[in-house]
Motif scaffolding. Structure first.
Motif, PDB file in Angstrom:
ATOM      1  N   GLU A  40      62.959  57.716  56.622  1.00 59.68           N
ATOM      2  CA  GLU A  40      64.410  57.904  56.566  1.00 59.68           C
ATOM      3  C   GLU A  40      64.938  57.271  55.285  1.00 59.68           C
ATOM      4  O   GLU A  40      64.714  56.084  55.028  1.00 59.68           O
ATOM      5  N   GLY A  41      65.627  58.070  54.467  1.00 60.08           N
ATOM      6  CA  GLY A  41      66.189  57.566  53.219  1.00 60.08           C
ATOM      7  C   GLY A  41      67.357  56.629  53.481  1.00 60.08           C
ATOM      8  O   GLY A  41      68.139  56.862  54.400  1.00 60.08           O
ATOM      9  N   LYS A  42      67.455  55.577  52.706  1.00 64.83           N
ATOM     10  CA  LYS A  42      68.526  54.594  52.876  1.00 64.83           C
ATOM     11  C   LYS A  42      69.599  54.813  51.820  1.00 64.83           C
ATOM     12  O   LYS A  42      69.389  55.489  50.822  1.00 64.83           O
ATOM     13  N   LYS A  43      70.769  54.190  52.038  1.00 64.27           N
ATOM     14  CA  LYS A  43      71.913  54.364  51.150  1.00 64.27           C
ATOM     15  C   LYS A  43      72.382  53.011  50.624  1.00 64.27           C
ATOM     16  O   LYS A  43      71.835  51.983  50.985  1.00 64.27           O
ATOM     17  N   ALA A  44      73.399  53.041  49.794  1.00 64.53           N
ATOM     18  CA  ALA A  44      74.051  51.854  49.229  1.00 64.53           C
ATOM     19  C   ALA A  44      73.063  50.982  48.465  1.00 64.53           C
ATOM     20  O   ALA A  44      72.399  51.470  47.564  1.00 64.53           O
ATOM     21  N   GLY A  48      67.230  54.962  47.333  1.00 65.77           N
ATOM     22  CA  GLY A  48      65.910  55.206  46.755  1.00 65.77           C
ATOM     23  C   GLY A  48      64.780  54.666  47.605  1.00 65.77           C
ATOM     24  O   GLY A  48      63.616  54.925  47.328  1.00 65.77           O
ATOM     25  N   VAL A  49      65.124  53.907  48.635  1.00 65.09           N
ATOM     26  CA  VAL A  49      64.123  53.336  49.536  1.00 65.09           C
ATOM     27  C   VAL A  49      64.084  54.167  50.816  1.00 65.09           C
ATOM     28  O   VAL A  49      65.125  54.560  51.327  1.00 65.09           O
ATOM     29  N   SER A  50      62.886  54.443  51.301  1.00 63.33           N
ATOM     30  CA  SER A  50      62.721  55.122  52.585  1.00 63.33           C
ATOM     31  C   SER A  50      62.067  54.159  53.552  1.00 63.33           C
ATOM     32  O   SER A  50      61.293  53.288  53.151  1.00 63.33           O
ATOM     33  N   VAL A  51      62.384  54.331  54.840  1.00 63.28           N
ATOM     34  CA  VAL A  51      61.807  53.469  55.871  1.00 63.28           C
ATOM     35  C   VAL A  51      61.165  54.350  56.934  1.00 63.28           C
ATOM     36  O   VAL A  51      61.795  55.256  57.466  1.00 63.28           O
ATOM     37  N   TYR A  52      59.902  54.065  57.224  1.00 64.88           N
ATOM     38  CA  TYR A  52      59.144  54.779  58.253  1.00 64.88           C
ATOM     39  C   TYR A  52      59.002  53.856  59.452  1.00 64.88           C
ATOM     40  O   TYR A  52      58.587  52.710  59.305  1.00 64.88           O
ATOM     41  N   LYS A  53      59.370  54.362  60.629  1.00 64.66           N
ATOM     42  CA  LYS A  53      59.301  53.553  61.850  1.00 64.66           C
ATOM     43  C   LYS A  53      58.105  53.998  62.678  1.00 64.66           C
ATOM     44  O   LYS A  53      57.853  55.195  62.822  1.00 64.66           O
ATOM     45  N   TYR A  61      57.821  48.729  64.425  1.00 60.49           N
ATOM     46  CA  TYR A  61      57.691  48.162  63.090  1.00 60.49           C
ATOM     47  C   TYR A  61      58.351  49.112  62.095  1.00 60.49           C
ATOM     48  O   TYR A  61      58.436  50.319  62.336  1.00 60.49           O
ATOM     49  N   LEU A  62      58.783  48.563  60.980  1.00 53.12           N
ATOM     50  CA  LEU A  62      59.371  49.348  59.908  1.00 53.12           C
ATOM     51  C   LEU A  62      58.563  49.121  58.645  1.00 53.12           C
ATOM     52  O   LEU A  62      58.155  47.983  58.362  1.00 53.12           O
ATOM     53  N   LEU A  63      58.323  50.180  57.908  1.00 50.79           N
ATOM     54  CA  LEU A  63      57.590  50.098  56.648  1.00 50.79           C
ATOM     55  C   LEU A  63      58.490  50.701  55.572  1.00 50.79           C
ATOM     56  O   LEU A  63      58.821  51.882  55.639  1.00 50.79           O
ATOM     57  N   ALA A  64      58.910  49.879  54.630  1.00 48.16           N
ATOM     58  CA  ALA A  64      59.785  50.333  53.546  1.00 48.16           C
ATOM     59  C   ALA A  64      58.931  50.707  52.344  1.00 48.16           C
ATOM     60  O   ALA A  64      57.990  49.996  51.989  1.00 48.16           O
TER      61      ALA A  64
END
Length: 93
Positions: A40-44, A48-53, A61-64
């Motif tokens: 999932e792409g992040k904002k603010a 440019g960072v995505s996080v996979y759950k 767990y979350l992996l950025a």
């Protein structure tokens, strides 16, 4: 095929994982390598960072990670949700 690079924050946390947790994390990394758009792409501040759950021993767990222009995937951080985004934001500055 793209390279997978690790930031120091990711390396430190990965090293502390229990041996039974690592196969789940490795599977998540393979999933990201196969399809970098899976997260999932992040904002603010975290644009440019995505996080996979994913789940490890019934805990989420979350992996950025982020994908560079040359196609390389950079693993930024891994951890449970508590304070994850705060710590990630602090380490990216």
């Amino acid at each position: 095929m793209s390279n997978i690079l690790q930031k120091p924050l990711f390396k430190r946390t990965y090293k502390k994982l229990a041996p039974n947790q690592r196969p789940e994390v490795n599977a998540a990394i393979r999933a990201i390598a196969a399809d970098p758009e899976i997260g999932e792409g992040k904002k603010a501040d975290l644009a440019g960072v995505s996080v996979y759950k994913f789940s490890v021993a019934s805990q989420q767990y979350l992996l950025a990670y982020c994908q560079e222009a040359n196609g390389d995937i950079v693993l930024l951080a891994i951890g449970v949700h508590e304070n994850f985004y705060r710590d990630l934001n602090r380490n990216l500055r």
